[in-house]
Design a protein around this motif. Structure first.
Motif: not given
Length: 186
Positions: A148-149, A152-153, A155-156, A160, A165, A180, A184
């Motif tokens: 998940w992390e 997210q990374r 995605f950033e 976004r 992504t 998303l 998390g």
């Protein structure tokens, strides 16, 4: 969150720490956490900035991301090793970059950690003086949380943008949207 058993006395006479990472959220959070542990932290967001800090004042400790926008963190590892052979250098590596991490150790890094690493992991690696592996963390991140992390990374890093992504992660866009939308995992 339990802090490791290390005290500021473990840092020695020079607690200078250089953090080189181009992820501002990660590096600033890590910098604050390392300052609380007694380190004198300087942050660099690029290879050029990292090399500049090494030339000006080679730190006793360094945590260097391997892949940065302007090149390889190995350049900073090599420069620091040349400027200050006694420095403890930890290299941060992304997924699947074990060969690069091995290269980093051969160039003089003391150890490597897979991202995302937290301040306790970094402190333990920096202050580990023996050649044995540190004890495993009491509560390591679950595999689901690491996944998940990572999502997210990326995605950033893609500003976004869900479609971009999904493309980079080789996922279906709707699958990514569902992931998303959820909180998390622990």
């Amino acid at each position: 969150m339990n802090h490791s058993s290390h005290t500021p006395d473990d840092l020695g006479p020079d607690p200078s720490l250089l953090l080189v990472d181009d992820d501002p959220v990660f590096v600033n959070r890590l910098a604050r956490a390392m300052e609380k542990r007694g380190f004198d932290v300087v942050v660099a967001g690029s290879i050029a900035e990292g090399l500049s800090h090494v030339r000006e004042r080679p730190p006793a400790y360094a945590v260097i991301d391997l892949r940065l926008e302007d090149g390889s963190g190995l350049d900073v590892v090599e420069a620091l090793r040349a400027a200050r052979p006694d420095a403890r250098v930890i290299v941060l590596t992304g997924y699947g970059a074990i060969a690069t991490a091995v290269a980093a150790v051969k160039l003089g890094a003391s150890d490597y950690l897979a991202k995302p690493a937290d301040a306790d992991d970094v402190t333990a690696a920096l202050l580990s003086r023996d050649e044995v592996l540190p004890v495993p963390p009491e509560n390591p991140m679950s595999a689901d949380r690491v996944r998940w992390e990572h999502i997210q990374r990326v995605f950033e890093q893609c500003d976004r943008n869900v479609s971009e992504t999904a493309r980079r992660l080789h996922m279906h866009r709707r699958t990514l949207q569902r992931i998303l939308a959820k909180r998390g995992p622990k």
